[in-house]
Scaffold this motif. Structure first.
Motif, PDB file in Angstrom:
ATOM      1  N   VAL A  51       0.680  -1.231  -0.037  1.00 27.15           N
ATOM      2  CA  VAL A  51      -0.015  -0.021   0.028  1.00 27.15           C
ATOM      3  C   VAL A  51       0.835   1.150   0.239  1.00 27.15           C
ATOM      4  N   ALA A  52       2.077   1.116   0.889  1.00 28.81           N
ATOM      5  CA  ALA A  52       2.968   2.403   0.576  1.00 28.81           C
ATOM      6  C   ALA A  52       3.530   2.936  -0.546  1.00 28.81           C
ATOM      7  N   LEU A 118       1.106   0.305  10.827  1.00 28.35           N
ATOM      8  CA  LEU A 118       2.668   0.890  11.200  1.00 28.35           C
ATOM      9  C   LEU A 118       3.787   0.465   9.997  1.00 28.35           C
ATOM     10  N   SER A 119       3.587  -0.603   9.484  1.00 32.31           N
ATOM     11  CA  SER A 119       4.464  -1.003   8.360  1.00 32.31           C
ATOM     12  C   SER A 119       4.452  -0.157   7.203  1.00 32.31           C
ATOM     13  N   GLU A 124       6.664   4.013   3.597  1.00 28.03           N
ATOM     14  CA  GLU A 124       6.424   5.147   3.001  1.00 28.03           C
ATOM     15  C   GLU A 124       7.472   6.068   3.143  1.00 28.03           C
ATOM     16  N   ASP A 125       7.952   6.143   4.513  1.00 31.13           N
ATOM     17  CA  ASP A 125       9.130   7.047   4.555  1.00 31.13           C
ATOM     18  C   ASP A 125      10.349   6.752   3.874  1.00 31.13           C
ATOM     19  N   LEU A 128       9.748   7.201  -0.182  1.00 30.19           N
ATOM     20  CA  LEU A 128      10.082   8.689  -0.379  1.00 30.19           C
ATOM     21  C   LEU A 128      11.710   8.904  -0.541  1.00 30.19           C
ATOM     22  N   GLU A 129      12.575   8.317   0.440  1.00 34.14           N
ATOM     23  CA  GLU A 129      13.924   8.514   0.419  1.00 34.14           C
ATOM     24  C   GLU A 129      14.690   8.055  -0.766  1.00 34.14           C
ATOM     25  N   TYR A 130      14.217   6.563  -0.860  1.00 32.05           N
ATOM     26  CA  TYR A 130      14.893   5.683  -1.925  1.00 32.05           C
ATOM     27  C   TYR A 130      14.293   5.520  -3.277  1.00 32.05           C
ATOM     28  N   ARG A 131      13.198   6.195  -3.319  1.00 30.64           N
ATOM     29  CA  ARG A 131      12.317   6.067  -4.694  1.00 30.64           C
ATOM     30  C   ARG A 131      13.040   6.659  -6.026  1.00 30.64           C
ATOM     31  N   GLU A 132      13.912   7.535  -5.880  1.00 38.06           N
ATOM     32  CA  GLU A 132      14.596   7.941  -7.177  1.00 38.06           C
ATOM     33  C   GLU A 132      15.860   6.802  -7.378  1.00 38.06           C
TER      34      GLU A 132
END
Lengths: 234, 227, 363
Positions: A51-52, A118-119, A124-125, A128-132
């Motif tokens: 879902v994230a 929680l997961s 999600e955090d 956001l950081e590693y997406r690129e």
């Protein structure tokens, strides 16, 4: 106060001598809580992660649905499973009602939304950081899930501990699908509720203390894990 | 259609939840303010204690309440001459509900107070307002959506409260048998399944309504805040 | 009358400021981080100095030796913040009335109606702060502070978040406040144009210390100020009086002790005092009066000092006839070519259009 002091002394005695009834209840609690937490994590950790990172129609609806499940009163969940598993119900033929198995299933279902929520937060955090980075490496969203789950294993371990704590604390659903049958489906929480209503304090006190110690150590372990991973990975 | 008995259960649940949340709201606002704005030794510990009911198993909380507020308990004996009896009474159910919902209230209110620009409070002081006036005319009105959200969350939690209630004040019909306890009781009675189901539906509807309302208020507050 | 002598800490930064003034507008000037806002916050009572004394109109607001520390609500000091800080949940009317209601009737000397008409707020009364423009918000903020009848008004970079036209508009209001309400104002800014225009008493802060204070002309002419005012902005200020207008060519004559300045039309009556700022980059030097050149202003003077050099550029201090100072920025090459040195007679050439509306302030 004297009554209480007396109960305290008796409770101590029960615990110290390893009273059989006490041991049975505690052992059963541990087994069903671990089992239900394990099932919940197996299902909900990946679901939360999906879902994230996912982007599919109905994602918003799923998130809202999970949050709604989180707010559902546990007795209602217990009732639903009771109706499903009772002799008149669709799954009645399995004969699971009033057995530890029923408790495991109901508890797992209760813990799943918590673990998923929680997961999802953690993934999600990280997403956001590693997406690129992941995109540039040509990793698809689906393929990213196991990577992220492994990368976040310490944080997710704290999630599992939270789930375990939740399972061990559950009482409403367990009462309904388990029936609180002595020696069969009597766990710490239901025993405490029963013993205090009978006015029998020492056993309740002993169980309460053990349960408290269990939950506090789970929280302590989660805290220590967070500190350790923060120091290690920054 | 709900029977008279079922309506009585709902009425009791609502009474317990409303009183529990309502009576603890001022304390929750004060606690949230202290946590948001003040620094003092032992603040972390205080914060942890406030959040204990979230962490502890409800039956443990109920048991602690029994020990403290029961007829024989230290606080119970203190409050009895004042006319405050919790043991085996709906007031005990309200107390259990209040305690279980307290951290949720404090968390939501604290977030709202944190979001209030302290410089607005400074501006009010330069205009001649003493600290208390600043709180009631500036801080609280601006944090109000958070207060309502917190109250609704605690209310929804109170409606579903089982473990602490049954352990503390038992399952006395008409006095402490709130909605969740009634659902459980009906499953123990042959032929009570249908009634249990009906009550569950009511319970779910009430909880969802409270949660949906708080969701809408949070979103609306998020938009109005950019003033 | 404001007396200030404080030491205060902001994190690891120590600010020690000391000045006193009875002037209508005291301006605190300095770069960002020089401590000006902290000083003003101390006057308002929003931060507590480690030690010191703050006295306004003979009343001690803070005195560490005597153990006096009045809370902000007791100080009767108004504060206009950089971003207005209007209460978002109240209408303009309620915002304005907030302080007024908290001021006991006997202490109220500013009439609400006067404030509203002075600042042009009639049409805004029922609006919400979120719907106001930047200039409107700032006017309401000023009005709100005024309606509490303060004995001193603090303005902390009130123009910083406004665009140029709004800045000019609010500047006029500030001058109006000083003239109409006779309210002492402490004005904080890092913009030299604002400060030169408004200040009667200028205090320069740098790294937490008062570097210089005094009248605008005196302070700005000092060498140490030049880097603070910004290389671009180095210059001098002449106190003049309007001596006449040339309607045909749209020019105004400003008279001062050492001569006369011709500038583009200034909206002022003959006889009005006007402060003209002349940027160093707009002043050229010549050893003799140029004959066929466009310079309207040719001022005779003597080189006082050949000063700081930046790369190929040097600032030359010139003393005019009656002692006024001008600064001329020329290339080092030119300075060498003309043999500029202290004592050399020169003519300062200033273009009339270099002194425009923005460089002119009304005393």
């Amino acid at each position: 106060m004297n009554d209480f002091a007396e109960s305290l002394r008796l409770a101590f005695h029960l615990a110290a001598t390893g009273d059989a009834e006490l041991r049975g209840i505690v052992w059963l609690s541990l087994r069903v809580s671990l089992a239900s937490a394990a099932i919940a994590c197996a299902v909900a950790l990946p679901v939360g992660a999906l879902v994230a990172v996912g982007d599919f129609p109905g994602r918003r609806g799923l998130i809202v649905g999970l949050n709604a499940l989180l707010g559902l009163p546990s007795v209602v969940v217990g009732l639903v499973f009771y109706l499903l598993l009772s002799r008149a119900g669709p799954l009645g033929s399995l004969g699971i009602l009033f057995t530890p198995m029923a408790i495991v299933i109901a508890q797992a279902f209760l813990v799943m939304p918590l673990v998923a929520a929680l997961s999802r937060q953690f993934v999600e955090d990280a997403w956001l950081e590693y997406r690129e980075q992941l995109k540039s490496l040509g990793v698809s969203r689906l393929r990213a899930v196991p990577t992220l789950l492994w990368d976040l294993r310490l944080s997710l371990a704290t999630v599992a501990l939270a789930g375990l704590g939740r399972a061990a604390s559950e009482v409403g659903a367990v009462m309904i699908v388990g029936g609180n049958i002595a020696g069969v489906t009597r766990v710490m929480t239901t025993a405490i509720a029963l013993e205090t209503s009978k006015g029998d304090l020492p056993l309740a006190l002993a169980l309460g203390t053990i349960l408290l110690a269990l939950v506090l150590s789970l929280n302590g372990a989660a805290y220590a894990l967070r500190e350790w991973s923060a120091r290690r990975y920054g | 259609m709900p029977t008279a008995d079922e309506l009585r259960v709902v009425a009791l649940s609502l009474k317990v939840a409303c009183w529990g949340v309502g009576a603890s709201l001022p304390l929750a606002i004060a606690t949230a303010f202290v946590l948001a704005r003040k620094r003092f030794p032992g603040k972390t510990l205080f914060d942890a204690v406030v959040h204990l009911p979230l962490v502890l198993p409800p039956v443990v909380v109920g048991f602690a309440l029994l020990v403290l507020f029961g007829r024989q308990g230290p606080l119970g004996r203190l409050l009895e001459p004042l006319g405050l009896v919790f043991s085996f009474r709906w007031t005990g159910a309200a107390l259990a509900a209040a305690i279980m919902g307290f951290p949720l209230m404090v968390r939501a209110i604290r977030l709202a107070i944190d979001a209030v620009d302290t410089r607005l409070e400074s501006a009010a002081r330069t205009l001649g307002a003493a600290r208390a006036r600043v709180f009631f005319t500036i801080t609280l009105p601006l944090a109000w959506p958070g207060v309502v959200t917190g109250a609704l969350l605690a209310f929804a939690r109170a409606l579903g409260e089982f473990g602490a209630t049954i352990t503390f004040v038992s399952n006395i019909p008409g006095e402490t048998q709130t909605l969740p306890l009634a659902i459980y009781t009906f499953t123990q009675v042959p032929g009570g399944d249908e009634q249990a189901l009906r009550l569950s539906v009511l319970s779910v509807l009430l909880s969802l309504a409270a949660l949906a309302l708080s969701e809408r208020l949070t979103r609306r507050a998020g938009g109005a805040r950019d003033a | 009358m404001l007396e200030l002598d404080v030491a205060l800490e902001r994190g690891a930064f120590l600010i020690e400021a000391r000045f006193a003034s009875g002037a209508p507008i005291v301006a605190l000037f300095g770069r960002s981080g020089s401590g000006k806002t902290s000083v003003v916050e101390a006057i308002a009572g929003l931060v507590r100095p480690r030690r010191g004394r703050i006295v306004v109109a003979g009343r001690a607001l803070f005195d560490s030796a005597a153990g006096i520390d009045l809370p902000p609500e007791a100080r009767r000091v108004g504060y206009v913040f950089q971003d207005a800080l209007l209460f978002p949940h109240m209408s303009v009317r309620a915002n304005l009335a907030y302080g007024e209601g908290l001021t006991p009737a006997r202490d109220r000397f500013i009439e609400a109606r006067r404030v509203v008409s002075l600042l042009g707020l009639e049409s805004l009364m029922e609006r919400r702060p979120a719907t106001l423009s930047g200039g409107e918000k700032q006017r309401v903020a000023i009005g709100r502070a005024l309606m509490a009848s303060p004995r001193l008004l603090l303005m902390d970079e009130p123009l910083a978040s406004l665009d140029a036209p709004r800045k000019a508009e609010i500047l006029q209001y500030v001058e109006l406040l000083r003239d109409e309400l006779r309210l002492p104002i402490v004005y904080v800014s890092h913009a030299i144009e604002e400060v030169t225009r408004l200040a009667d008493h200028l205090v320069i802060l740098s790294e937490g210390r008062v570097l210089a204070e005094g009248s605008v002309a005196a302070v700005l002419a000092r060498e140490e100020i030049v880097p603070l005012a910004g290389r671009f902005e180095a210059g001098a200020v002449l106190e003049t009086r309007v001596s006449g207008h040339d309607e045909a060519f749209g020019l105004t004559r400003l008279a001062f002790a050492g001569g006369e300045l011709l500038v583009a039309n200034v909206d002022a009556l003959v006889g009005e005092p006007v402060r003209a700022r002349i940027r160093a980059r707009d002043v050229a030097l010549a050893l003799e009066v140029p004959r066929q050149a466009s310079f309207q202003n040719v001022l005779e003077g003597v080189v006082d000092a050949v000063g700081r050099e930046f790369g190929g550029i040097v600032d030359v201090d010139v003393r005019l006839g009656a002692g006024e100072r001008l600064v001329a920025r020329v290339t080092r090459a030119s300075a060498a070519r003309l043999g500029l040195a202290p004592g050399v007679r020169v003519y300062a050439l200033v273009k009339a259009i270099a002194i425009d509306r923005r460089s002119v302030g009304f005393a």
